[in-house]
Design an enzyme around this catalytic site. Structure first.
Site, PDB file in Angstrom:
ATOM      1  N   GLY A   9      -0.595  11.207  -8.470  1.00 33.25           N
ATOM      2  CA  GLY A   9       0.788  11.229  -7.996  1.00 33.25           C
ATOM      3  C   GLY A   9       1.564  10.002  -8.397  1.00 33.25           C
ATOM      4  N   GLY A  12       5.275   8.969  -7.465  1.00 34.06           N
ATOM      5  CA  GLY A  12       5.716   8.705  -6.099  1.00 34.06           C
ATOM      6  C   GLY A  12       6.180   7.280  -5.875  1.00 34.06           C
ATOM      7  N   PHE A  13       6.909   7.075  -4.792  1.00 37.87           N
ATOM      8  CA  PHE A  13       7.464   5.758  -4.436  1.00 37.87           C
ATOM      9  C   PHE A  13       6.372   4.699  -4.332  1.00 37.87           C
ATOM     10  CE2 PHE A  13       9.153   3.251  -0.570  1.00 37.87           C
ATOM     11  CZ  PHE A  13       9.762   2.293  -1.365  1.00 37.87           C
ATOM     12  N   ALA A  83      -1.327  10.898  -4.091  1.00 35.61           N
ATOM     13  CA  ALA A  83      -0.569  12.150  -4.127  1.00 35.61           C
ATOM     14  C   ALA A  83      -0.735  12.944  -2.836  1.00 35.61           C
ATOM     15  CB  ALA A  83      -1.024  12.995  -5.318  1.00 35.61           C
ATOM     16  N   SER A  84       0.392  13.295  -2.213  1.00 40.16           N
ATOM     17  CA  SER A  84       0.376  14.111  -0.995  1.00 40.16           C
ATOM     18  C   SER A  84       1.817  14.460  -0.655  1.00 40.16           C
ATOM     19  CB  SER A  84      -0.263  13.354   0.170  1.00 40.16           C
ATOM     20  OG  SER A  84      -0.469  14.207   1.272  1.00 40.16           O
ATOM     21  N   TYR A 157       3.229  17.281   8.777  1.00 39.47           N
ATOM     22  CA  TYR A 157       2.859  16.101   7.997  1.00 39.47           C
ATOM     23  C   TYR A 157       1.692  15.356   8.637  1.00 39.47           C
ATOM     24  CZ  TYR A 157       3.138  11.550   5.732  1.00 39.47           C
ATOM     25  OH  TYR A 157       2.825  10.390   5.057  1.00 39.47           O
ATOM     26  N   LYS A 161      -2.077  14.839   7.026  1.00 42.65           N
ATOM     27  CA  LYS A 161      -2.656  13.525   6.795  1.00 42.65           C
ATOM     28  C   LYS A 161      -3.977  13.346   7.554  1.00 42.65           C
ATOM     29  CE  LYS A 161      -0.181  11.245   3.842  1.00 42.65           C
ATOM     30  NZ  LYS A 161      -0.803  10.861   2.551  1.00 42.65           N
ATOM     31  N   PRO A 184      -0.614   3.387   5.937  1.00 47.12           N
ATOM     32  CA  PRO A 184       0.672   2.696   6.082  1.00 47.12           C
ATOM     33  C   PRO A 184       1.539   3.306   7.170  1.00 47.12           C
ATOM     34  CG  PRO A 184       0.295   3.475   3.812  1.00 47.12           C
ATOM     35  CD  PRO A 184      -0.690   4.158   4.689  1.00 47.12           C
ATOM     36  N   SER A 199      11.573   8.435   2.782  1.00 44.56           N
ATOM     37  CA  SER A 199      11.860   7.195   3.511  1.00 44.56           C
ATOM     38  C   SER A 199      13.182   6.582   3.069  1.00 44.56           C
ATOM     39  CB  SER A 199      10.714   6.195   3.337  1.00 44.56           C
ATOM     40  OG  SER A 199      10.508   5.886   1.972  1.00 44.56           O
TER      41      SER A 199
END
Length: 339
Positions: A9, A12-13, A83-84, A157, A161, A184, A199
């Site tokens: 991923g 991603g950020f 990645a998620s 979500y 997780k 996190p 976010s």
């Protein structure tokens, strides 16, 4: 010994910051993307940020399909699985994200084991630690805690997780790669390109004045630069194996976040939230609105996240939340995303 790291991923950020740290530390990075078009964008982003993209390569792989993962993991010494899915809105089905999240995690772990990878670092979340518990539950949470997946209040979500992380731990029980998990809190900090994500959209929405009132919710916040450093250290610190690490620089209410935005950008002072919604109004809205429904279990709750493990074992000196908010505000403005 191989210096190749598989980073899932990579668009991603968090992952782009992890990639920068890995490249800066001299590793070769193989990032997974769902399309070659994404690869071109990520390469350009990391190049502009000073990354040594001559040590960067890409593989196409999708979390919901098995193809490509064995080839992606082949020859790698480490796997960093970021990645998620992180949707902006909550589904009515708490299991909606399980196929890509849990299924994808198991595909990555299986491929890593087959390739003889030495260690996997999994990006989990505090959503796997403190959700689904009643308001009477204790306020301090540590790595020993898990979200209650049986709760009717748990989000899709948090469910994804929690179950993804549990599946990863179970998958390595019988041997194979070492596993380290980082959890996190809400991740803010500088953007590297115009891909905002969930976010950043919260901060952007406040900057634009589209959130004049907010619920009485407090969030644990961590700077993405600290999250990236934690991934690299979790990958390399010998005694990190087999452990979870909460990442959090402190907590802020939604109103406090708005105040920090105004401090970072005084021109936004008239646009940031001005009022806290009474709890009864949020509960009433929850009957019809999924986002409000997700907020209800968190109303008025002040959670304390134990970060001693990350500070001591990984050596992370967390930036305060105000720095993470300010850095995100600056990057949104620099990227012309604040108007």
């Amino acid at each position: 010994m191989s210096d190749l790291v598989l980073l899932t991923g990579i668009s991603g950020f968090i992952a782009k910051h992890v990639a920068l740290d890995l490249l800066g530390a001299g590793y070769r990075v193989r990032g997974t993307v769902r399309s070659s078009a994404k690869a071109d964008v990520v390469r350009e982003t990391l190049k502009k940020a000073g990354g040594a993209v001559d040590r960067l390569e890409f593989f196409e792989a999708d979390l919901i399909r098995g193809e490509g993962w064995d080839a992606a993991a082949a020859g790698c010494r480490f796997v960093v699985h970021t990645a998620s899915p992180f949707p902006a809105t909550q589904s009515r089905d708490k299991n909606a994200l399980m196929p890509p999240a849990r299924g994808g995690t198991l595909r990555v772990v299986k491929a890593a084991a087959k390739a003889g990878v030495g260690r996997i670092v999994l990006t989990s979340s505090v959503a796997a630690i403190y959700y689904g518990h009643s308001a009477k539950w204790r306020t301090r949470f540590s790595e020993a805690d898990w979200s209650d997946v049986e709760s009717s209040h748990i989000s899709d979500y948090a469910m994804s997780k929690t179950e993804s992380e549990r599946a990863a731990w179970k998958a390595v029980e019988a041997g194979g790669p070492e596993l380290v998990v980082v959890n996190p809190a809400f991740v803010l900090g500088p953007l590297l390109d115009r891909e905002t994500g969930t976010s950043a959209e919260l901060i952007r929405t406040m900057l634009k004045g589209r959130l004049p009132v907010v619920p009485d919710i407090t969030l644990g916040i961590v700077d993405v630069r600290d999250v990236a450093s934690a991934h690299l250290r979790a990958m390399t610190v010998p005694h990190a194996a087999g452990r979870r690490f909460i990442l959090c620089g402190g907590s802020m209410s939604m109103m406090d976040i708005g105040r920090m935005i105004a401090l970072a950008d005084p021109s936004a002072g008239n646009r940031v939230p001005k009022l806290v919604l009474p709890d009864f109004l949020v509960r009433a809205a929850a009957i019809f609105n999924r986002q409000a429904r997700a907020a209800v279990p968190e109303l008025g709750r002040r959670k304390i996240l134990a970060t001693e493990a990350a500070e001591q074992a990984l050596g992370i000196d967390f930036r305060p939340p105000r720095d993470a908010v300010a850095a995100m505000v600056r990057s949104l403005k620099e990227l012309d995303l604040a108007n």
